[in-house]
Write an enzyme that holds these catalytic residues in place. Structure first.
Site, short mmCIF file in Angstrom:
data_model
loop_
_atom_site.label_atom_id
_atom_site.label_comp_id
_atom_site.label_asym_id
_atom_site.label_seq_id
_atom_site.Cartn_x
_atom_site.Cartn_y
_atom_site.Cartn_z
N CYS A 265 -39.66 -78.00 -16.76
CA CYS A 265 -38.63 -77.12 -16.20
C CYS A 265 -37.95 -77.81 -15.03
O CYS A 265 -38.62 -78.44 -14.21
CB CYS A 265 -39.29 -75.82 -15.73
SG CYS A 265 -38.11 -74.64 -15.01
N HIS B 115 -37.58 -70.01 -23.30
CA HIS B 115 -37.81 -70.49 -21.93
C HIS B 115 -36.75 -69.91 -20.99
O HIS B 115 -37.07 -69.42 -19.90
CB HIS B 115 -37.77 -72.02 -21.91
CG HIS B 115 -37.96 -72.64 -20.56
ND1 HIS B 115 -39.10 -73.34 -20.22
CD2 HIS B 115 -37.15 -72.68 -19.48
CE1 HIS B 115 -38.97 -73.78 -18.97
NE2 HIS B 115 -37.79 -73.39 -18.50
N GLU B 116 -35.49 -69.95 -21.42
CA GLU B 116 -34.39 -69.51 -20.54
C GLU B 116 -34.40 -68.00 -20.36
O GLU B 116 -34.15 -67.50 -19.26
CB GLU B 116 -33.04 -69.99 -21.08
CG GLU B 116 -32.90 -71.51 -21.19
CD GLU B 116 -33.27 -72.26 -19.92
OE1 GLU B 116 -32.90 -71.81 -18.82
OE2 GLU B 116 -33.94 -73.30 -20.02
N HIS C 141 -36.79 -67.03 -17.82
CA HIS C 141 -36.25 -67.20 -16.46
C HIS C 141 -35.53 -65.94 -16.00
O HIS C 141 -35.64 -65.54 -14.84
CB HIS C 141 -35.25 -68.36 -16.41
CG HIS C 141 -35.85 -69.69 -16.08
ND1 HIS C 141 -36.58 -69.92 -14.94
CD2 HIS C 141 -35.82 -70.88 -16.74
CE1 HIS C 141 -36.97 -71.19 -14.91
NE2 HIS C 141 -36.53 -71.80 -16.00
#
Ligand code: ZN
Length: 178
Positions: A106, A148-149, A152
């Protein structure tokens, strides 16, 4: 000047990001944020994608770099020109049950790496920078990026989920990406 990418202990990384009002898409404010996100991505040799909280903006936006799209296309022996792909207010509308452990890092957690269990395929619905709604399905790396995003945007970091987390020194990292 490009904006800095916030690092692991920054509290904004733990906030649930807010939706972008559709009327704000195309505004100077959102255009500036997108420009800053793309510039920050461009600067990182391993910049595959970035979420707005990573540049200290708590809004539901992520961008996948043309670098990543080119890399994925190359693996499939496809050719073409690629542009950074903008996802505003993204929602996962379909996700596969089958999954695998994938190596992950990341831009906000230098220089940690670990394996994270991710669904093999995911479909996201979002708005582009013109305010048009679109649906994009993906497998492999792109599906991993979507997950993953969107994590976030929920204040979740891959280190929360990773197995066998290892920390590289900046020198080891240099050796890995170059
Ligand atoms: Zn990240």
């Amino acid at each position: 000047m490009t904006v800095a990418i916030v690092q692991r202990t920054h509290p904004i990384l733990r906030d649930k990001a807010r939706e972008v009002p559709l009327s704000a898409i195309g505004s100077e404010k959102i255009e500036t944020i997108l420009r800053d996100m793309k510039a920050a991505l461009e600067k990182e040799v391993d910049g595959v994608a970035i979420a707005a909280p990573q540049i200290d903006v708590s809004l539901r936006i992520f961008v996948v770099s043309k670098k990543a799209l080119r890399h994925i296309a190359k693996k499939k022996a496809e050719e073409g020109t690629y542009e950074d792909l903008v996802f505003i207010n993204p929602v996962i509308i379909k996700i596969s049950k089958d999954n695998k452990l994938m190596e992950e890092g990341c831009l906000s957690i230098r220089y940690a790496y670990g394996k994270v269990r991710r669904a093999s395929r995911a479909t996201v619905e979002a708005y582009n920078e013109k305010g048009e709604r679109f649906v994009r399905g993906a497998s492999g790396l792109l599906a991993q990026i979507f997950q993953h995003e969107i994590d976030h945007l929920e204040g979740v970091l891959f280190t929360d989920k990773a197995k066998s987390l290892k920390e590289l020194t900046p020198e080891e990292w240099e050796g890995m990406v170059n």
